[in-house]
Design a protein around this motif. Structure first.
Motif, PDB file in Angstrom:
ATOM      1  N   PRO A 172       0.740  -1.245  -0.151  1.00  0.00           N
ATOM      2  CA  PRO A 172       0.043  -0.150   0.070  1.00  0.00           C
ATOM      3  C   PRO A 172       0.876   1.379  -0.011  1.00  0.00           C
ATOM      4  O   PRO A 172       1.923   1.488   0.145  1.00  0.00           O
ATOM      5  CB  PRO A 172      -0.849  -0.120   1.352  1.00  0.00           C
ATOM      6  N   GLY A 227       3.030   4.025   1.296  1.00  0.00           N
ATOM      7  CA  GLY A 227       3.596   4.243   2.508  1.00  0.00           C
ATOM      8  C   GLY A 227       4.156   3.030   3.245  1.00  0.00           C
ATOM      9  O   GLY A 227       4.648   3.318   4.140  1.00  0.00           O
ATOM     10  N   GLY A 231       6.447   1.579   1.969  1.00  0.00           N
ATOM     11  CA  GLY A 231       7.913   1.614   2.184  1.00  0.00           C
ATOM     12  C   GLY A 231       8.688   1.193   0.863  1.00  0.00           C
ATOM     13  O   GLY A 231       9.826   0.620   0.598  1.00  0.00           O
ATOM     14  N   LEU A 259       5.979   9.368 -12.991  1.00  0.00           N
ATOM     15  CA  LEU A 259       4.977  10.133 -13.152  1.00  0.00           C
ATOM     16  C   LEU A 259       5.183  11.653 -12.661  1.00  0.00           C
ATOM     17  O   LEU A 259       5.000  12.693 -12.957  1.00  0.00           O
ATOM     18  CB  LEU A 259       3.861   9.671 -12.448  1.00  0.00           C
ATOM     19  N   MET A 291      -3.509  11.778  -9.929  1.00  0.00           N
ATOM     20  CA  MET A 291      -2.590  12.138  -8.492  1.00  0.00           C
ATOM     21  C   MET A 291      -3.174  12.906  -7.469  1.00  0.00           C
ATOM     22  O   MET A 291      -3.109  12.296  -6.291  1.00  0.00           O
ATOM     23  CB  MET A 291      -1.122  11.926  -8.813  1.00  0.00           C
ATOM     24  N   PHE A 301       4.451  -0.565  -9.291  1.00  0.00           N
ATOM     25  CA  PHE A 301       3.969  -1.243 -10.656  1.00  0.00           C
ATOM     26  C   PHE A 301       4.247  -2.668 -10.497  1.00  0.00           C
ATOM     27  O   PHE A 301       5.055  -3.152 -10.073  1.00  0.00           O
ATOM     28  CB  PHE A 301       4.610  -0.431 -11.966  1.00  0.00           C
ATOM     29  N   ARG A 314      -0.178  -2.109 -10.631  1.00  0.00           N
ATOM     30  CA  ARG A 314      -1.363  -1.535  -9.456  1.00  0.00           C
ATOM     31  C   ARG A 314      -2.571  -2.193  -9.898  1.00  0.00           C
ATOM     32  O   ARG A 314      -3.458  -1.779  -9.185  1.00  0.00           O
ATOM     33  CB  ARG A 314      -1.100  -0.237  -9.103  1.00  0.00           C
ATOM     34  N   GLN A 332      -2.409  -3.989 -15.419  1.00  0.00           N
ATOM     35  CA  GLN A 332      -0.943  -3.800 -15.551  1.00  0.00           C
ATOM     36  C   GLN A 332      -0.121  -4.976 -15.125  1.00  0.00           C
ATOM     37  O   GLN A 332       1.005  -5.149 -16.051  1.00  0.00           O
ATOM     38  CB  GLN A 332      -0.410  -2.731 -14.550  1.00  0.00           C
ATOM     39  N   ARG A 382       2.848   7.546   8.541  1.00  0.00           N
ATOM     40  CA  ARG A 382       3.993   7.908   7.840  1.00  0.00           C
ATOM     41  C   ARG A 382       3.942   8.978   6.579  1.00  0.00           C
ATOM     42  O   ARG A 382       4.853   9.619   6.390  1.00  0.00           O
ATOM     43  CB  ARG A 382       4.648   6.327   6.878  1.00  0.00           C
ATOM     44  N   ARG A 413       5.759  12.172   6.072  1.00  0.00           N
ATOM     45  CA  ARG A 413       6.254  12.690   4.630  1.00  0.00           C
ATOM     46  C   ARG A 413       5.575  13.991   4.301  1.00  0.00           C
ATOM     47  O   ARG A 413       6.561  14.986   3.510  1.00  0.00           O
ATOM     48  CB  ARG A 413       6.367  11.496   3.777  1.00  0.00           C
ATOM     49  N   ARG A 472       4.480  16.913  -1.362  1.00  0.00           N
ATOM     50  CA  ARG A 472       3.564  16.097  -2.549  1.00  0.00           C
ATOM     51  C   ARG A 472       2.207  16.411  -2.512  1.00  0.00           C
ATOM     52  O   ARG A 472       1.773  16.340  -1.212  1.00  0.00           O
ATOM     53  CB  ARG A 472       4.045  14.803  -2.261  1.00  0.00           C
ATOM     54  N   ARG A 500      -6.254   7.365  -1.346  1.00  0.00           N
ATOM     55  CA  ARG A 500      -4.986   6.568  -2.083  1.00  0.00           C
ATOM     56  C   ARG A 500      -5.059   4.995  -1.435  1.00  0.00           C
ATOM     57  O   ARG A 500      -5.187   4.021  -1.962  1.00  0.00           O
ATOM     58  CB  ARG A 500      -3.804   7.298  -1.739  1.00  0.00           C
ATOM     59  N   GLY A 539       8.539  -2.647  10.902  1.00  0.00           N
ATOM     60  CA  GLY A 539       9.407  -2.480  11.518  1.00  0.00           C
ATOM     61  C   GLY A 539      10.435  -1.414  11.066  1.00  0.00           C
ATOM     62  O   GLY A 539       9.867  -0.716  10.192  1.00  0.00           O
ATOM     63  N   THR A 581      13.227  -4.194   8.225  1.00  0.00           N
ATOM     64  CA  THR A 581      12.597  -4.626   6.857  1.00  0.00           C
ATOM     65  C   THR A 581      13.477  -4.886   5.912  1.00  0.00           C
ATOM     66  O   THR A 581      13.304  -6.011   5.288  1.00  0.00           O
ATOM     67  CB  THR A 581      11.307  -3.364   6.452  1.00  0.00           C
TER      68      THR A 581
HETATM   69  P1  B4P Z   1       4.117   6.003  -5.338  1.00  0.00           P
HETATM   70  O1  B4P Z   1       5.176   6.964  -5.721  1.00  0.00           O
HETATM   71  O2  B4P Z   1       4.216   4.919  -5.785  1.00  0.00           O
HETATM   72  O3  B4P Z   1       4.395   6.224  -3.871  1.00  0.00           O
HETATM   73  P2  B4P Z   1       3.907   5.727  -2.628  1.00  0.00           P
HETATM   74  O4  B4P Z   1       2.765   4.478  -2.723  1.00  0.00           O
HETATM   75  O5  B4P Z   1       3.180   6.963  -1.781  1.00  0.00           O
HETATM   76  O6  B4P Z   1       4.825   5.231  -1.400  1.00  0.00           O
HETATM   77  P3  B4P Z   1       6.096   3.986  -0.958  1.00  0.00           P
HETATM   78  O7  B4P Z   1       5.219   2.696  -0.890  1.00  0.00           O
HETATM   79  O8  B4P Z   1       6.695   4.085  -2.089  1.00  0.00           O
HETATM   80  O9  B4P Z   1       6.277   4.631   0.401  1.00  0.00           O
HETATM   81  P4  B4P Z   1       7.806   5.405   0.522  1.00  0.00           P
HETATM   82  O10 B4P Z   1       8.648   4.391   0.628  1.00  0.00           O
HETATM   83  O11 B4P Z   1       8.116   6.742   0.021  1.00  0.00           O
HETATM   84  O12 B4P Z   1       2.544   6.550  -6.036  1.00  0.00           O
HETATM   85  C1  B4P Z   1       2.191   7.890  -6.017  1.00  0.00           C
HETATM   86  C2  B4P Z   1       0.979   8.098  -6.960  1.00  0.00           C
HETATM   87  O13 B4P Z   1       1.123   7.905  -8.330  1.00  0.00           O
HETATM   88  C3  B4P Z   1      -0.213   6.969  -6.749  1.00  0.00           C
HETATM   89  O14 B4P Z   1      -1.175   7.372  -5.601  1.00  0.00           O
HETATM   90  C4  B4P Z   1      -0.916   6.685  -8.051  1.00  0.00           C
HETATM   91  O15 B4P Z   1      -1.687   8.220  -8.350  1.00  0.00           O
HETATM   92  C5  B4P Z   1       0.116   7.238  -9.224  1.00  0.00           C
HETATM   93  N1  B4P Z   1       0.761   5.977  -9.614  1.00  0.00           N
HETATM   94  C6  B4P Z   1       2.219   5.309  -9.362  1.00  0.00           C
HETATM   95  N2  B4P Z   1       2.210   4.165  -9.758  1.00  0.00           N
HETATM   96  C7  B4P Z   1       1.067   3.847 -10.596  1.00  0.00           C
HETATM   97  C8  B4P Z   1       0.722   2.805 -11.462  1.00  0.00           C
HETATM   98  N3  B4P Z   1       1.349   1.654 -11.496  1.00  0.00           N
HETATM   99  N4  B4P Z   1      -0.576   2.817 -11.807  1.00  0.00           N
HETATM  100  C9  B4P Z   1      -1.381   3.927 -11.657  1.00  0.00           C
HETATM  101  N5  B4P Z   1      -0.945   5.075 -10.927  1.00  0.00           N
HETATM  102  C10 B4P Z   1       0.080   4.967 -10.544  1.00  0.00           C
HETATM  103  O16 B4P Z   1       7.567   5.670   2.140  1.00  0.00           O
HETATM  104  C11 B4P Z   1       6.627   6.523   2.814  1.00  0.00           C
HETATM  105  C12 B4P Z   1       7.133   7.393   3.915  1.00  0.00           C
HETATM  106  O17 B4P Z   1       7.204   6.362   5.119  1.00  0.00           O
HETATM  107  C13 B4P Z   1       8.316   8.210   3.565  1.00  0.00           C
HETATM  108  O18 B4P Z   1       8.391   9.173   4.379  1.00  0.00           O
HETATM  109  C14 B4P Z   1       9.266   7.055   4.348  1.00  0.00           C
HETATM  110  O19 B4P Z   1      10.376   7.729   4.906  1.00  0.00           O
HETATM  111  C15 B4P Z   1       8.663   6.466   5.552  1.00  0.00           C
HETATM  112  N6  B4P Z   1       9.006   5.231   5.894  1.00  0.00           N
HETATM  113  C16 B4P Z   1       9.452   4.084   4.844  1.00  0.00           C
HETATM  114  N7  B4P Z   1       9.640   2.974   5.600  1.00  0.00           N
HETATM  115  C17 B4P Z   1       9.620   3.188   6.688  1.00  0.00           C
HETATM  116  C18 B4P Z   1       9.634   2.349   8.190  1.00  0.00           C
HETATM  117  N8  B4P Z   1      10.341   1.045   7.990  1.00  0.00           N
HETATM  118  N9  B4P Z   1       9.607   3.069   9.207  1.00  0.00           N
HETATM  119  C19 B4P Z   1       9.152   4.253   9.375  1.00  0.00           C
HETATM  120  N10 B4P Z   1       9.106   5.030   8.096  1.00  0.00           N
HETATM  121  C20 B4P Z   1       9.155   4.290   7.021  1.00  0.00           C
END
Ligand code: B4P
Length: 193
Positions: free
Chosen positions: A9, A11, A13, A36, A54, A87, A89, A93, A124, A128, A134, A145, A173, A178
Motif C-alpha cells: 500500500p 507508504g 516503504g 509520473l 494523482m 507497478f 497496481r 498492468q 508515515r 512525509r 507532495r 489512496r 519494523g 524490513t
Molecule cells: P508512489 O510514488 O508509488 O508512492 P507511494 O505509494 O506513496 O509510496 P511508497 O510505498 O513508495 O512509500 P515510501 O517508501 O515513499 O505513488 C504515488 C501516486 O502515483 C499514486 O497514488 C498514483 O496516483 C500514481 N501511480 C504510481 N504508480 C502507478 C501505477 N502503476 N498505476 C497507476 N497510478 C500510479 O515511504 C513513505 C514514507 O514512509 C516516507 O516518508 C518514508 O521515509 C517512510 N518510511 C518508509 N519505511 C519506513 C519504516 N520502515 N519505518 C518508518 N518510516 C518509514
C-alpha cells in the motif's frame, strides 16, 4: 536476469526499500510514481493528465502507465534485472508486464508484498507530507489512496500468489529490519554484488 516487484500500500516503504535493494543487488529501478512525478514536474502532456488523477488519490489510467514502463525497460537492455516499484497496481498492468517480459524472454521471479497496518501507513504519509510538498500527501488524499489500493491493487497479489511468486514480508519494523527481511527472500534467488 532477475526481476522483482516490490508490492504494498501507499507508504509501505516501496520507494525507501527499493533504494536499498538497488544498491545491494545492482538491479535497474523502475518506479512509476517517480516517472509520473517527473512528467508532472516537466508539465508534459502526460504529466498534466496524470496530475489530475494523482491529486485526487486515484490511479493513473493503465494505458498511460504501461506505455511508460515499456519504454523504460527498452532503455536498459544490459540490466542484471529490474525492480518494479509501485507497478503493477492493477490486474491489467500485471498482465501487460507479463507480456512485455515474455517478449524479452524473461519473467517476474519474485513479488515481495510489504505488510503494514493502515494506521502506520497514514502516520508515515502524513509525516512525509510535512516536508515533501507532495500534493497527494495530505490527510484527505491519503485516505483516498489507501481506499484505491484496497479496491484495485491489493487483488493483484492473488494473481501472483496463484503463480507461487508472492512472499509476504512484515513491513512495520524500522527501515533496517524490513530490509533484512527483504534480503532474506531475494538471497534465495540472487547474491548481492
Ligand atoms: P508512489 O510514488 O508509488 O508512492 P507511494 O505509494 O506513496 O509510496 P511508497 O510505498 O513508495 O512509500 P515510501 O517508501 O515513499 O505513488 C504515488 C501516486 O502515483 C499514486 O497514488 C498514483 O496516483 C500514481 N501511480 C504510481 N504508480 C502507478 C501505477 N502503476 N498505476 C497507476 N497510478 C500510479 O515511504 C513513505 C514514507 O514512509 C516516507 O516518508 C518514508 O521515509 C517512510 N518510511 C518508509 N519505511 C519506513 C519504516 N520502515 N519505518 C518508518 N518510516 C518509514
Amino acid at each position: 536476469m532477475f526481476n522483482l516487484i516490490l508490492f504494498g500500500p501507499p507508504g509501505s516503504g516501496k520507494g525507501t526499500q527499493s533504494a536499498n535493494v538497488v544498491s545491494t543487488y545492482q538491479l535497474q529501478h523502475i518506479s512509476t510514481g517517480d516517472l509520473l512525478r517527473d512528467e508532472v514536474g516537466r508539465q508534459t502532456p502526460l504529466g498534466v493528465e496524470a496530475k489530475r488523477y494523482m491529486d485526487q488519490g486515484l490511479l493513473v489510467p493503465d494505458e498511460v502507465v504501461i506505455g511508460m514502463i515499456s519504454s523504460k525497460i527498452d532503455e536498459s537492455p544490459e540490466a542484471r534485472g529490474f525492480i518494479f516499484d509501485g507497478f503493477p497496481r492493477t490486474r491489467a498492468q500485471a498482465e501487460a508486464l507479463d507480456k512485455l517480459l515474455e517478449f524479452k524472454e524473461t519473467e517476474i521471479h519474485l513479488v515481495i508484498s510489504l505488510i503494514v497496518p493502515e494506521q502506520e501507513l497514514t502516520r508515515r504519509l502524513i509525516g512525509r507530507g510535512a516536508t515533501s510538498g507532495r500534493s497527494d500527501d495530505t490527510e484527505e488524499v491519503i485516505v483516498k489512496r489507501i481506499k484505491e489500493y484496497y479496491a484495485k491493487t491489493e487483488p493483484v497479489s492473488d494473481y501472483y500468489n496463484a503463480h507461487s511468486k508472492l512472499e509476504r514480508v512484515k513491513g512495520d519494523g524500522n527501515i533496517e529490519e524490513t530490509f533484512r527481511l527483504i534480503t532474506k527472500e531475494i538471497d534465495k534467488y540472487l547474491l548481492p554484488v
